[in-house]
Design an enzyme around this catalytic site. Structure first.
Site, short mmCIF file in Angstrom:
data_model
loop_
_atom_site.label_atom_id
_atom_site.label_comp_id
_atom_site.label_asym_id
_atom_site.label_seq_id
_atom_site.Cartn_x
_atom_site.Cartn_y
_atom_site.Cartn_z
N GLN A 196 38.91 61.46 53.13
CA GLN A 196 39.88 60.58 53.78
C GLN A 196 41.19 61.34 54.00
O GLN A 196 42.13 60.81 54.60
CB GLN A 196 40.16 59.36 52.89
CG GLN A 196 38.94 58.51 52.63
CD GLN A 196 39.18 57.54 51.48
OE1 GLN A 196 39.67 56.43 51.68
NE2 GLN A 196 38.86 57.96 50.28
N ASN A 197 41.25 62.56 53.49
CA ASN A 197 42.51 63.31 53.56
C ASN A 197 42.67 63.97 54.93
O ASN A 197 41.70 64.39 55.54
CB ASN A 197 42.55 64.39 52.47
CG ASN A 197 42.48 63.77 51.09
OD1 ASN A 197 42.69 62.58 50.94
ND2 ASN A 197 42.17 64.57 50.10
N VAL A 198 43.92 64.06 55.34
CA VAL A 198 44.21 64.68 56.64
C VAL A 198 44.91 66.03 56.45
O VAL A 198 45.33 66.65 57.42
CB VAL A 198 45.08 63.73 57.51
CG1 VAL A 198 44.33 62.44 57.81
CG2 VAL A 198 46.43 63.43 56.86
N HIS A 232 39.61 60.32 58.48
CA HIS A 232 40.88 59.74 58.96
C HIS A 232 41.67 60.70 59.84
O HIS A 232 42.85 60.46 60.10
CB HIS A 232 41.74 59.29 57.77
CG HIS A 232 41.15 58.12 57.02
ND1 HIS A 232 41.61 57.70 55.79
CD2 HIS A 232 40.13 57.29 57.34
CE1 HIS A 232 40.90 56.65 55.38
NE2 HIS A 232 39.99 56.40 56.30
N CYS A 236 46.57 63.10 73.17
CA CYS A 236 47.36 62.26 74.07
C CYS A 236 47.17 60.80 73.67
O CYS A 236 46.09 60.39 73.27
CB CYS A 236 46.91 62.48 75.51
SG CYS A 236 47.90 61.50 76.67
N GLY A 274 39.32 61.06 43.40
CA GLY A 274 40.74 60.91 43.75
C GLY A 274 41.00 59.89 44.83
O GLY A 274 41.83 60.11 45.71
N SER A 280 41.66 55.56 45.57
CA SER A 280 41.94 54.27 44.94
C SER A 280 40.90 53.21 45.31
O SER A 280 40.92 52.11 44.77
CB SER A 280 43.34 53.78 45.36
OG SER A 280 43.43 53.71 46.77
N ALA A 304 41.09 65.80 38.94
CA ALA A 304 39.98 66.39 39.70
C ALA A 304 39.87 67.90 39.45
O ALA A 304 38.79 68.43 39.29
CB ALA A 304 40.16 66.10 41.18
P1 OAD Z 1 45.54 56.59 47.19
O1 OAD Z 1 46.93 57.12 47.10
O2 OAD Z 1 45.36 55.17 47.54
O3 OAD Z 1 44.80 56.84 45.80
C1 OAD Z 1 44.80 58.11 45.18
C2 OAD Z 1 44.01 58.00 43.89
O4 OAD Z 1 43.94 59.30 43.30
C3 OAD Z 1 44.64 57.06 42.84
O5 OAD Z 1 43.65 56.14 42.38
C4 OAD Z 1 45.09 58.02 41.73
O6 OAD Z 1 44.89 57.45 40.43
C5 OAD Z 1 44.15 59.19 41.91
N1 OAD Z 1 44.68 60.49 41.47
C6 OAD Z 1 45.96 60.94 41.49
N2 OAD Z 1 46.03 62.20 41.05
C7 OAD Z 1 44.76 62.59 40.75
C8 OAD Z 1 44.17 63.79 40.26
N3 OAD Z 1 44.88 64.87 40.00
N4 OAD Z 1 42.83 63.81 40.09
C9 OAD Z 1 42.07 62.71 40.35
N5 OAD Z 1 42.58 61.55 40.79
C10 OAD Z 1 43.90 61.49 41.01
O7 OAD Z 1 44.76 57.56 48.22
P2 OAD Z 1 43.40 57.29 49.01
O8 OAD Z 1 42.43 56.50 48.21
O9 OAD Z 1 42.98 58.60 49.54
O10 OAD Z 1 44.83 56.44 55.14
O11 OAD Z 1 43.92 56.40 50.19
C11 OAD Z 1 43.00 56.03 51.19
C12 OAD Z 1 43.69 55.97 52.53
O12 OAD Z 1 44.81 55.10 52.44
C13 OAD Z 1 44.28 57.29 52.98
O13 OAD Z 1 43.35 58.11 53.67
C14 OAD Z 1 45.38 56.87 53.89
C15 OAD Z 1 45.94 55.73 53.06
O14 OAD Z 1 46.65 54.77 53.71
C16 OAD Z 1 45.52 56.65 56.28
O15 OAD Z 1 46.62 57.16 56.33
C17 OAD Z 1 44.80 56.22 57.50
#
Ligand code: OAD
Length: 245
Positions: free
Chosen positions: A99-101, A117, A125, A190, A192, A234
């Site tokens: 999901q990371n960009v 994502h 564009c 990593g 949520s 991680a």
């Molecule tokens: P989140 O910020 O929602 O969640 C990150 C998760 O990583 C949390 O549950 C933390 O506890 C965990 N975390 C933090 N540090 C860590 C580490 N060192 N090792 C393991 N886990 C760790 O991020 P995403 O779930 O990626 O979308 O969010 C999903 C999407 O929501 C993103 O792609 C983005 C966002 O809005 C868009 O921008 C379209």
């Protein structure tokens, strides 16, 4: 870190990995949610939705320009590299969906990888069909225009309310279908578990017979859907999860 189990890879083991912002946290990239999360400082709808871009495109470009500047010097960490090593062992029996960009999986060397994502260093564009292109520029004072139709460029990011690329979703379901015939591990790292459809992949994995494993700093929203939860960082857990090098 809780006691980390180690999973034995068999000759037929298939592994589908879903990563989120947490895997890049140890590389110095801010996560989205939580105390220091990006969405604490910026209203998500203003900078990550088509409506936000329509009402204030320069604000959106400032946000993504800031992210380009902060992500550009970051390096992959031990977590990213562990997934490269896992792919080297499994070949076609491996798929990484992120999901990371931030592009750090590419920098690390992952190849069988889908950026669900989008990509921070790619623009497209907002209007015409011109193909997305690499773009490391920052736009803080002036909006960038398309060289072909002169409308605004936009970041190549999937915003809230926008559909994912159907070919990406097909690749995930095709892999799961193949994996369902074999020993199958679904590993989320990593994330949520709060953004769909990625948050639902664990459910699809279960239906396909996968053992489901979550590696995360905190219990994710969908933690209850996983067979195993390994709590911790991680970069510390992934290098040993499949028995080390
Ligand atoms: P989140 O910020 O929602 O969640 C990150 C998760 O990583 C949390 O549950 C933390 O506890 C965990 N975390 C933090 N540090 C860590 C580490 N060192 N090792 C393991 N886990 C760790 O991020 P995403 O779930 O990626 O979308 O969010 C999903 C999407 O929501 C993103 O792609 C983005 C966002 O809005 C868009 O921008 C379209």
């Amino acid at each position: 870190m809780t006691h980390a189990p180690s999973f034995r890879l068999k000759p037929t083991t298939h592994v589908l990995v879903l990563t989120g912002a947490g895997i890049s946290a140890e590389s110095g990239i801010a996560t989205f949610r939580g105390v220091a999360g990006m969405w604490e400082n910026e209203p998500l709808q203003a900078v990550a939705s088509p409506q936000g871009f329509a009402s204030d495109p320069l604000r959106v470009w400032r946000f993504y320009s800031e992210r380009r500047t902060s992500a550009a010097p970051c390096h992959p960490n031990a977590g990213h590299l562990a997934l490269v090593a896992l792919e080297a062992k499994l070949g076609e029996r491996f798929l990484l969906v992120t999901q990371n960009v931030d592009g750090l999986h590419y920098k690390a060397g992952s190849e069988r990888m889908i950026e669900l994502h989008g990509n921070l260093f790619t623009s497209r564009c907002s209007s015409c069909d011109r193909a997305p292109f690499e773009d490391t520029n920052v736009y803080r004072d002036e909006l960038p225009h398309c060289g072909e139709c002169n409308r605004f460029l936009r970041p190549h990011i999937v915003w809230f309310g926008e559909a994912l690329d159907p070919s990406h979703l097909n690749a995930v379901t095709d892999f799961m279908e193949r994996a369902s015939q074999h020993d199958f591990i679904f590993l989320a790292v990593g994330t949520s578990g709060s953004v769909w459809p990625a948050a639902g992949f664990v459910g699809l994995g279960r239906q396909a017979g996968a053992r489901t494993v979550l590696v995360n700093a905190d219990p994710a929203e969908n933690r209850g859907s996983f067979d195993d939860f390994v709590q911790g960082k991680a970069g510390e857990i992934l290098p040993t999860l499949f028995g080390g090098p």
